[in-house]
Scaffold this active site. Structure first.
Site, mmCIF file in Angstrom:
data_model
loop_
_atom_site.group_PDB
_atom_site.id
_atom_site.type_symbol
_atom_site.label_atom_id
_atom_site.label_comp_id
_atom_site.label_asym_id
_atom_site.label_seq_id
_atom_site.Cartn_x
_atom_site.Cartn_y
_atom_site.Cartn_z
ATOM 1 N NE ARG A 1 -8.033 0.651 4.827
ATOM 2 C CZ ARG A 1 -7.601 1.910 4.841
ATOM 3 N NH1 ARG A 1 -7.445 2.549 5.989
ATOM 4 N NH2 ARG A 1 -7.326 2.539 3.709
ATOM 5 C CD GLU B 1 2.128 -12.041 16.667
ATOM 6 O OE1 GLU B 1 2.259 -10.871 17.069
ATOM 7 O OE2 GLU B 1 1.482 -12.912 17.279
ATOM 8 C CG ASN C 1 -7.704 -2.761 -5.748
ATOM 9 O OD1 ASN C 1 -6.695 -3.470 -5.717
ATOM 10 N ND2 ASN C 1 -7.984 -1.894 -4.784
ATOM 11 N NE ARG D 1 -4.566 6.344 -7.028
ATOM 12 C CZ ARG D 1 -4.455 5.941 -5.763
ATOM 13 N NH1 ARG D 1 -4.221 6.836 -4.799
ATOM 14 N NH2 ARG D 1 -4.590 4.674 -5.460
ATOM 15 C CG ASP E 1 -1.983 1.068 1.168
ATOM 16 O OD1 ASP E 1 -2.463 1.355 0.052
ATOM 17 O OD2 ASP E 1 -2.329 1.627 2.216
ATOM 18 C CB SER F 1 -8.411 -6.044 -3.469
ATOM 19 O OG SER F 1 -9.087 -4.816 -3.678
ATOM 20 C CG ASN G 1 2.206 1.333 -4.884
ATOM 21 O OD1 ASN G 1 3.413 1.217 -4.885
ATOM 22 N ND2 ASN G 1 1.391 0.322 -4.620
ATOM 23 N N GLY G 2 -0.040 5.186 -4.606
ATOM 24 C CA GLY G 2 -0.656 6.402 -5.111
ATOM 25 C C GLY G 2 -0.326 7.622 -4.282
#
Length: 265
Positions: A201, A214, A75, A40, A27, A72, A29-30
């Site tokens: 998240r 973990e 997405n 982006r 996560d 995803s 990148n944009g």
């Protein structure tokens, strides 16, 4: 990209401490690109080096399975232009990198849904699986058009079809039944779940497999992630106390229970 970079050496991890299965949400990148006044898509392009360097670092550390969240099921909500770029770029990355992955003895697997996914992307994924099928090193689980809830729904549908056909009794369904119906049932549970970019998240990634993972949320956006940051996470993981729902008293229970009541005369 060489497997071993000059001047970059993997640390010595405590014996038996390296997680078997590491999952990464790539996560940031944009946001990384926008912060530099760039579209982006520039961030996604910059993330290719991070992906390959992280794969190399995982191989060096002795990780058995690395799962990466490439695209995803959610997405599709992004702009048509970004969706088109992500699908096309992911396809091209797989094509460009498969020979390198094979040279590193990395076996590629694909987790995700086929519906809606471009046939050209599926073809590259299947070709990469075929080309690396005899590799015996680390497994790279490439999650494309993947969603944790979608995977569980698909598993339940498969089990329901088996039950309707009389192959399995409903009362016999258990956790192992569901695990066997997942996209890649041979892979072990996720031990370490990493998300780059600072967000905290899991975003519907490997929900079943990461039940006791973990969690680590690192501030660096994905274009700045590399093998050294991965190794930092692995060292942190080595000092985690994993109890899987169990617990052990840190004090002598017998001594406490038999000690005189300090308020009793």
């Amino acid at each position: 990209m060489p497997l071993h970079r000059n001047g970059v050496t993997a640390p010595l991890f405590p014996a038996g401490s390296v997680p078997a299965h590491v999952a990464i949400v790539m996560d940031g990148n944009g946001r990384w690109a926008n912060a530099r006044g760039l579209p982006r898509t520039y961030g996604h392009r910059a993330g290719e080096f991070s992906l390959m360097d992280t794969i190399a670092g995982a191989v060096e550390a002795g990780v058995a399975v690395l799962s990466v969240y490439a695209f995803s099921t959610e997405n599709w909500k992004r702009s048509p232009a970004e969706v088109k770029f992500l699908l096309g770029y992911s396809r091209d990355v797989i094509h460009r990198c498969r020979e390198q992955l094979r040279a590193w003895n990395v076996r590629v697997l694909w987790s995700g849904r086929a519906p809606r996914l471009w046939r050209s992307v599926i073809r590259e994924l299947r070709d990469a699986e075929h080309m690396t099928a005899d590799c015996t090193g680390m497994v790279l689980n490439f999650c494309m058009n993947y969603g944790g809830q979608a995977e569980i729904v698909d598993a339940v549908r498969t089990i329901a079809q088996r039950a309707a056909a009389g192959e399995i009794k409903p009362q016999a369904i258990n956790a192992a039944t569901i695990e066997h119906a997942l996209y890649q049932p041979s892979l072990p549970p996720v031990d370490l779940f990493i998300r780059s970019g600072g967000e905290r998240r899991t975003s519907n990634f490997l929900l079943w497999q990461a039940a006791y993972a973990e969690l680590m949320f690192v501030p660096e956006p994905w274009p700045e992630f590399n093998r050294s940051i991965l190794w930092r996470c692995l060292l942190d993981f080595a000092h985690r106390d994993r109890r899987f729902g169990g617990a052990v008293d840190a004090v002598d229970v017998v001594a406490v229970d038999t000690a005189p009541d300090a308020h009793h005369d």
